[in-house]
Enzyme design. Sequence first.
Site, short mmCIF file in Angstrom:
data_model
loop_
_atom_site.label_atom_id
_atom_site.label_comp_id
_atom_site.label_asym_id
_atom_site.label_seq_id
_atom_site.Cartn_x
_atom_site.Cartn_y
_atom_site.Cartn_z
N GLY A 1 -2.44 1.38 -11.75
CA GLY A 1 -2.83 0.73 -10.49
C GLY A 1 -4.09 1.35 -9.91
O GLY A 1 -5.00 0.65 -9.45
N HIS A 2 -4.15 2.70 -9.94
CA HIS A 2 -5.36 3.37 -9.42
C HIS A 2 -6.56 3.06 -10.31
O HIS A 2 -7.68 2.89 -9.82
CB HIS A 2 -5.16 4.90 -9.44
CG HIS A 2 -4.09 5.38 -8.51
ND1 HIS A 2 -2.90 5.89 -8.98
CD2 HIS A 2 -4.04 5.45 -7.17
CE1 HIS A 2 -2.17 6.25 -7.95
NE2 HIS A 2 -2.82 5.99 -6.83
N ASP B 1 0.48 -2.07 -1.48
CA ASP B 1 0.77 -1.46 -0.17
C ASP B 1 0.21 -2.39 0.89
O ASP B 1 -0.80 -2.10 1.54
CB ASP B 1 0.14 -0.06 -0.10
CG ASP B 1 0.78 0.88 -1.09
OD1 ASP B 1 2.01 0.89 -1.20
OD2 ASP B 1 0.04 1.58 -1.81
#
Length: 283
Positions: free
Chosen positions: A35-36, A149
């Site tokens: 994801g990062h 998020d």
Amino acid sequence: MELYETKSALRTALPDLRAGGTLGLVPTMGYLHEGHLALARAARAACDRVIASIYVNPTQFGDAEDLAKYPRDTDRDLALLRAEGVDAVFLPDPESMYHPQAQTIVETTDLAGRLMGALRPGHFRGVATVVTKLFNLIQPDRAFFGEKDYQQLLVIRTMVRDLDMPVEIIGVPTQRAPDGLALSSRNVRLNPAQRAAAPVLAASLARAESLLRADPQTPVEALQAEIEAHLATEPLSCTESVDIQDAATLADLSGPLALPAVILLAVRFEPVLLIDQRVVSPA
Ligand code: PAF
């Protein structure tokens, strides 16, 4: 790849870094996963220079135990960022980031207390404050955050709007494992049985979307009950919240959907809290 371990080293290097064209920031708390790396790739594609930050921010943890348990592997993180072509990394010494008598906070007063903010009081204040500090220190043109998020992304967009921060916020779609589990550094804390059970979050979101497609008049209340029932089929999971909110404001909704909505899940696999989300639209 340059490494800045102090604010003053960063400040000295900043004019050169900014002279290279548009500067993209990928803020992280380390222990990087796919994801990062998707954020780094999006930044690489959209900016001339990319800087990542690695800082496990204590002010966004309610529980000192959670902070102590947060996984860390800086050498691996640096190798991954280098492989993605990131130009620089800000890796501040944990003690130097906040002044010992720091008393200034940044808070999105309404959003920070809603939903996940009610479950984790002070969390979004900690996020908004540290992201403000990173923006002030690094002065990026664009900053990249995961859509996973969702509330954090809305908090940051709202803060940037309200405080006229000269930075463009880019949301990057959630990266998922092949079985649908949203990638997160927390996933490594799941035991094998919990890991096998955790895709129930993504499956219940997909189910809600197909129910809505089959009957666009499905009331929000019925959709929520369906999701809760589906999550409850997984005995290792403990549902903390299922919220269906206005996608733009997180305001409460009722009845059939008239506007895009976001479904936000918070589900505990003791002791790990997992979240997932999906934006759904009326027909
Ligand atoms: O999403 C995160 O990893 C953190 O909340 C952030 C944005 C890096 C702030 O500490």
